[in-house]
Write an enzyme that holds these catalytic residues in place. Structure first.
Site, mmCIF file in Angstrom:
data_model
loop_
_atom_site.group_PDB
_atom_site.id
_atom_site.type_symbol
_atom_site.label_atom_id
_atom_site.label_comp_id
_atom_site.label_asym_id
_atom_site.label_seq_id
_atom_site.Cartn_x
_atom_site.Cartn_y
_atom_site.Cartn_z
ATOM 1 N N ALA A 104 0.941 -1.172 -0.065
ATOM 2 C CA ALA A 104 0.139 -0.054 -0.143
ATOM 3 C C ALA A 104 0.940 1.167 -0.026
ATOM 4 C CB ALA A 104 -0.888 0.007 1.205
ATOM 5 N N SER A 105 0.434 2.240 -0.496
ATOM 6 C CA SER A 105 1.345 3.488 -0.763
ATOM 7 C C SER A 105 1.595 4.350 0.404
ATOM 8 C CB SER A 105 0.482 4.474 -1.836
ATOM 9 O OG SER A 105 0.470 3.835 -3.012
ATOM 10 N N THR A 106 0.667 4.202 1.480
ATOM 11 C CA THR A 106 0.999 5.266 2.638
ATOM 12 C C THR A 106 0.481 4.226 3.976
ATOM 13 O OG1 THR A 106 -1.319 6.054 3.069
ATOM 14 C CG2 THR A 106 0.037 7.208 1.328
#
Length: 211
Positions: A9-11
């Site tokens: 996931a990006s964040t």
């Protein structure tokens, strides 16, 4: 052949483990099992991802990586995508993606006909390249729209920066601090990462102890 699950996931506010059960069930239905998991919260636009690099280091010749979608593996620019493919090719690693049916051939019995095998590999590689390019474009488009939105808000004097999701943070606080749920259970109920639960709960507990 060992199969390794890669989740990204990006964040930190996003739950990288969201698709874990989906991947596990998919592999189980094929009569196989996942040998290990590599999970991280890092941007897909960068090749410098510790867990991905660790996976590539740990995997042996002929192993496989399973992902939910190609964009979990790559939102890379063309040069970085080429470098990642070289790393995969060096160890003859198969990439199995739920959104790429041609990659599911990895679960089928080995094809002995050289021409057929080469054709399937060529088609699969072409589809991977296309999906990687689409993922990169989607990343660039979202970044562009975000920048345009911020610019417009600044011009209109409305931009206040990114605001925390106060309702979500309050829910994390109530579950973790007040109701004493475990970090992992709180993360599952709020669909965030364990790291986010720890950070939010610690901050709100500290803030409210001062009040």
């Amino acid at each position: 052949m060992y199969i390794f699950g890669y989740l990204r996931a990006s964040t930190n506010d996003q739950n990288a483990k969201r698709a874990q059960d989906t991947l596990k069930n998919f592999v189980h239905d094929k009569g196989c099992r996942i040998a290990g998991w590599y999970i991280e919260n890092e941007s897909g636009a960068s090749l410098q991802r510790p867990e991905l690099l660790r996976l590539l280091e740990d995997a042996a010749i002929g192993d496989a990586i399973i992902i939910e979608q190609i964009d979990r593996l790559s939102r890379l620019d063309e040069q970085s995508w080429f470098k990642l493919k070289e790393m995969l090719y060096k160890k003859e690693l198969k990439v199995i993606s739920l959104d790429l049916p041609t990659s599911h051939i990895a679960f089928a019995p080995q094809i002995t006909d050289e021409f057929t095998s080469s054709m399937i590999k060529a088609i699969n590689n072409m589809m991977m390249d296309m999906l990687a390019a689409i993922s990169r474009k989607d990343y660039q488009d979202r970044r562009r729209r975000q920048a345009e939105g911020i610019k417009k808000a600044l011009e209109e004097g409305k931009y206040l920066g990114r605001r925390a999701d106060l309702d979500l943070h309050e829910k994390i606080y109530q579950l973790r601090v007040i109701n004493k749920l475990s970090i992992s259970d709180t993360a599952k109920l709020t669909n965030v990462s364990n790291r986010t639960v720890i950070r939010v709960a610690k901050k709100l507990a500290s803030d409210r102890s001062i009040e």
